[in-house]
Design a protein around this motif. Structure first.
Motif, short mmCIF file in Angstrom:
data_model
loop_
_atom_site.label_atom_id
_atom_site.label_comp_id
_atom_site.label_asym_id
_atom_site.label_seq_id
_atom_site.Cartn_x
_atom_site.Cartn_y
_atom_site.Cartn_z
N LEU A 129 0.83 -1.21 0.00
CA LEU A 129 0.00 0.00 0.00
C LEU A 129 0.86 1.26 0.00
N LEU A 130 1.94 1.25 0.78
CA LEU A 130 2.82 2.41 0.82
C LEU A 130 3.53 2.62 -0.51
N ALA B 99 8.10 10.22 5.97
CA ALA B 99 7.54 9.18 6.82
C ALA B 99 8.64 8.43 7.55
N TYR B 100 9.73 8.17 6.85
CA TYR B 100 10.85 7.46 7.47
C TYR B 100 11.47 8.28 8.58
N VAL C 254 7.48 18.71 11.16
CA VAL C 254 6.92 19.73 10.26
C VAL C 254 6.60 19.14 8.88
N LYS C 255 7.07 17.92 8.64
CA LYS C 255 6.84 17.29 7.34
C LYS C 255 5.65 16.32 7.38
N VAL C 256 4.75 16.55 8.31
CA VAL C 256 3.60 15.65 8.46
C VAL C 256 2.78 15.60 7.17
N SER D 45 1.61 9.24 7.33
CA SER D 45 1.44 7.79 7.21
C SER D 45 2.02 7.06 8.42
N SER D 46 3.18 7.50 8.89
CA SER D 46 3.78 6.88 10.07
C SER D 46 2.92 7.10 11.30
#
Length: 220
Positions: free
Chosen positions: A57-58, A71-72, A122-124, A130-131
């Motif tokens: 899915l990712l 996400a990482y 800040v990179k949500v 997803s994380s």
């Protein structure tokens, strides 16, 4: 590097899931031991399938590995921050370290890890959501299971009677005995298992030999 990292994630997922099951934070799952000598070498088919589905899915959702960077980053830095919190709990509650020493040591790590996490949070909206979403689903699942099992245990305990009391009553008024051995699983060996009580209530019989079995995981 990708193969090594993916293998570490898979092994870690298996190990953490088994520990969560042993702590009654997740429902019981099939655990296959792949080694006769190493207890830590395990395989969980359902967890493996779930990992495969989430990865697919990712990959389909993000399209490119570069888009997974946010996400990482949140996953790694969030894991570091949570690890510090858990280490602080272990220091104060299990190792019995002085509170001042534990706080002083954790403050150093927390300062660094919080900085990394703040830089990534800040990179949500760029993929980091997803994380957080996966973590929220896992936490919700564990919270639901813990609360549900606690409610079920309390309700069951209200209907149970002490095993000694039941044994005394059976000596005074013996039920019809049938040949064979019955094994009743229970988490509380001091109380009469619910299955045993239902057997006496509905079938009006008792086996000649009855085993009250409680399984406890020994510390390694």
């Amino acid at each position: 590097a990708t193969v090594i990292a993916s293998q570490a994630v898979i092994s870690g997922a298996f190990s953490l899931t088994r520990q969560a099951v042993q702590l009654n934070m997740l429902p019981r799952l099939e655990i296959l031991h792949t080694s006769e000598k190493q207890s830590g070498q395990i395989y969980l088919p359902r967890v493996n399938l779930l990992l495969a589905l989430v990865v697919m899915l990712l990959v389909v959702g993000f399209g490119e590995s570069s888009r997974l960077a946010s996400a990482y980053g949140i996953s790694v830095t969030g894991n570091m921050l949570v690890t510090n919190i858990l280490l602080f709990v272990v220091m104060t509650r299990i190792w019995k370290w002085p509170l001042g020493v534990a706080v002083a040591l954790m403050a150093v790590f927390a300062f660094v890890d919080t900085g990394f996490f703040a830089a990534n949070i800040v990179k949500v909206f760029e993929g980091g959501w997803s994380s957080l979403a996966i973590a929220a689903v896992i936490v919700l699942t564990m919270w639901t299971w813990i609360r549900g099992t606690r409610y079920l245990f309390e309700k069951t305990r209200r209907n149970e009677i002490p095993l000694d009391f039941l044994a005394g009553n059976l000596l005074k008024k013996k039920p019809h005995l049938v040949s064979g051995t019955a094994v009743f699983l229970t988490s509380d060996p001091l109380s009469a298992p619910t299955a045993l009580m239902h057997s006496l209530k509905h079938y009006k019989v008792l086996h000649e030999q009855n085993v009250i079995l409680s399984v406890v995981t020994a510390p390694q």
